[in-house]
Design an enzyme around this catalytic site. Structure first.
Site, PDB file in Angstrom:
ATOM      1  CG  MET A  23      -1.993  -1.058   1.103  1.00  0.00           C
ATOM      2  SD  MET A  23      -2.469  -1.631   2.709  1.00  0.00           S
ATOM      3  CE  MET A  23      -3.618  -2.941   2.311  1.00  0.00           C
ATOM      4  CB  CYS A  24       1.559   3.879  -0.988  1.00  0.00           C
ATOM      5  SG  CYS A  24      -0.100   3.939  -1.662  1.00  0.00           S
ATOM      6  NE  ARG A  25       6.287   0.974   1.316  1.00  0.00           N
ATOM      7  CZ  ARG A  25       6.478   0.713   2.612  1.00  0.00           C
ATOM      8  NH1 ARG A  25       7.608   0.191   3.046  1.00  0.00           N
ATOM      9  NH2 ARG A  25       5.548   0.999   3.491  1.00  0.00           N
TER      10      ARG A  25
END
Lengths: 274, 274, 274, 274
Positions: free
Chosen positions: B1-3
């Site tokens: 879920m995103c970086r």
């Protein structure tokens, strides 16, 4: 600023009306004659009823004229009821969630036109949407807000009445914010069985809208046209602009008028009051 | 879920940190190790300060690992301050208006995490946005709402305070709707001069967040690493996960903590209270 | 069928020429006046020299008029030498590898026009490409083949001569296959220092091509135009069609002519012989 | 590096096998277990037979897991014979013309694997394509070249024999250029009536390939599985990797083997000789 078309009638390969008509909707994406702009290249959408549950939707940010997938789909899907919309964006981003048709359950919705000064009115209009529907607004167009207002006001029970109430609310909201002539529109609605269309602008001079004539009349007028000879009494088209210049084939829908097309080619109009 | 990652320091070609670092952010788009998912392939964004007025933004729905334009841009743009975000969508559409960073004026904003049950809270949270900003929400992510709430609560005067108030409001709105642990986040903010970062989750166990160590310390630890020898005291990275496993190079930012990086490599942390 | 422009001169923000000129190249993507079609909406490309090694390229399948990333890039990148191309596809797919400019090492190449019956000639032309370059043809346009033929025939040593030999070969190949008037073209070439342009069609009636007048002349003609007053002797534009109707600002490049723009605003033309 | 599946049997909604199977092909786009990489996010394609003339194709550069149009199409198109491919690019650009399946007339072709050192062999292999087919190679993958070689060598009369000759030619071309083990592959072919599959690698250790067991066997093994109870004798799947771990449901196709699935669920294998 957008063109759309809707078909109700015998099941046809979608390409018949998208690609094989002389000035069909895909040609209108590049060379519209009666729109605000000739080019409607900011994405498009197709919604159709047929196999599977509810309507299917294909939307893309590519111009309709150059999208190979649209050609494929249109050549391999048959439908008795479908709508196509080509978009000329006026402010909101070019993204699939801003492409028409919009859908809820069995309902499809398209729009040619705009809400004036939508930036000013957007918040008030979104607050008027049924709170249970609010989170389902995924894009940023005025049209998606109109659709959710119409759902709020009973689109699924009384489509034309709900659109009258919706347009009325938008005009009233416009007045409150000093925005005159808030609504410019042709609307198209489908529920899987019938088609509903509205031509209306708050200040008059509404976007163009046409219905095809009775199949019988068309066949008699053009006995040598093989395409027309395949038409049946069930077949009816609603279009932003005619697919051809042939006299007798297209009837303009008057301003401030709603039209209903029911199975069997039944076509009725009535005044549209806001 | 995103970086995400952010750089403040000497001007560098952006590719140095996107493509030339061993486990840089583009590698993390395909092989994240500390995220909820290894794959962050639902679009990405780059915001940078440099030539021209305010920050520039490049956002795309392609996976970062395969986008040739990102490689080009990164190889031909130099910047002393930039942020990159790779997205793993959880519900909202893959479209450019849902890609981070979000921008207003000179400000950029990125987020890794989510608002729990955002569908339930979206309307109330959007109503809490300053009405003058409401119409500028173009996409449908929780993050864009968080950003506009933070702007409403004074981000431009007091970034960390505004984020505390924003997170507090979201938690309170969550409670009203029966949503516990409403906020899961690492936030990154830039204003063209400084970087602000927050690591916080309502129920604890916040998304990972790291800052690079002092350049001096890194250089002493790895005297043979030519990349590290080019570091100056001005240079600081904030990252969702380290670009390498080298000991001493990365410091974890504790939970419920905000961090500020100022020009000259100044790095300060403080507790984050909602 | 495509429009392009090239700038050599003082470093400028790219948006000055893409978006801020009255009938700049982005306007020409939607409203070209002198092209085969008004619409050039099948992708575009920008190649620029500046920071980093060699030219950078940004290419997209979106119409140039609606691509937010192009606006961002143009507003935040400064360059003394760049080329932009907007495409109207005629047969080959809309994909980034078919967007101009094409690049090899320090060289950029754009083309407005076509090879007649390219489908018939493609194999023979590709066989004439240096075998070491063959595998670097990634797309399916005639232009990319022209570029690789020109590289084969010495573009990097003698750009105009190589293009003469290339066009000659294509015409000869056409003759062998019964294709008359094989080449319709304006070509643009850059090597990081100078610009080369060619206007040529095998049967005459070549695509339009213009060069801006001397900066001195323009400034004297329009003493009240602040944009023009910023021009220096170093500045020169080559364009498919003028950015404005102002008399004295644009000089048509004659048919069957090549032009060279060197640093310092040096502009030379000579006949183009195949 | 790519996964694919093919169905021949009773007409089904495509989503049954793409989205509703536990480890269906769309899940494999994100979480492949037996491939070279877990992620196959560089575009995908679906080819199906049904309404309209010849097979329809939908190809996209988006990851399959996030493409809303694929979900729509799969939920609204029914087909007795279709193939889906999810791509992990290894060198060639992410563009629709590089997505499988490739098509000619009634034939579809997919490939998991690669030609080793394709850059070295590309020119010679393209020269071996029937000159009349040469100009129909639109993309830049090794697979499209394999397909056109197979067409050259008689795919439409003898699919397996043509693939044997094609693989033989590639191996021989590899030898000439010092490339050992030139071919790594599972191939899938459909002609609107039957399915053909090949598992082969020049040096052994070919990509995985499985066929579903007899419907009768599956139904007896899992009498409580409603999905399996709907299977008929006509139904057969060929897949890069199984959709589930259930014993008895999937049979591995041995290396250096070709398989044919004919209407009525007929399944035959034979050695694949190059």
């Amino acid at each position: 600023m957008c063109r759309w078309m809707a078909w109700l009638g015998q099941p046809v390969l979608i390409e018949e009306l998208l690609f094989k008509s002389p000035h069909g909707i895909v040609d209108q994406s590049l060379h519209a004659r009666m729109g605000a702009e000739p080019t409607n290249g900011d994405g498009f959408g197709l919604g159709w009823y047929g196999t599977g549950e509810g309507p299917g939707i294909y939307r893309s940010v590519s111009p309709a004229w150059g999208d190979p997938n649209l050609r494929e789909l249109a050549a391999h899907v048959e439908s008795p009821l479908f709508m196509t919309h080509v978009r000329a964006a006026i402010g909101s981003p070019v993204q699939e969630t801003n492409c028409h048709p919009f859908r809820r359950g069995n309902w499809l919705f398209v729009h040619n036109g705009f809400i004036a000064d939508f930036h000013l009115l957007r918040r008030d209009l979104m607050l008027a949407i049924d709170p249970d529907l609010f989170a389902d607004v995924h894009g940023s167009t005025d049209t998606e807000v109109v659709f959710h207002l119409a759902l709020t006001f009973g689109l699924e029970e009384d489509p034309i009445g709900a659109l009258e109430r919706t347009v009325g609310l938008i005009e009233e909201t416009g007045h409150r914010h000093g925005v005159a002539n808030a609504v410019q529109a042709s609307f198209g609605v489908a529920d899987g069985e019938s088609l509903y269309a509205v031509r209306y602008a708050s200040g008059g001079d509404a976007r163009s809208l046409f219905a095809s004539a009775d199949a019988d009349a068309i066949r008699h007028l053009y006995p040598d046209n093989p395409r027309f000879q395949r038409l049946t009494r069930d077949d009816r088209l609603i279009v932003s602009e005619p697919f051809s210049d042939l006299p007798g084939v297209w009837h303009e829908i008057p301003e401030a008028t709603s039209a209903i097309v029911r199975p069997g080619g039944v076509f009725e109009t009535q005044p549209f009051h806001t």
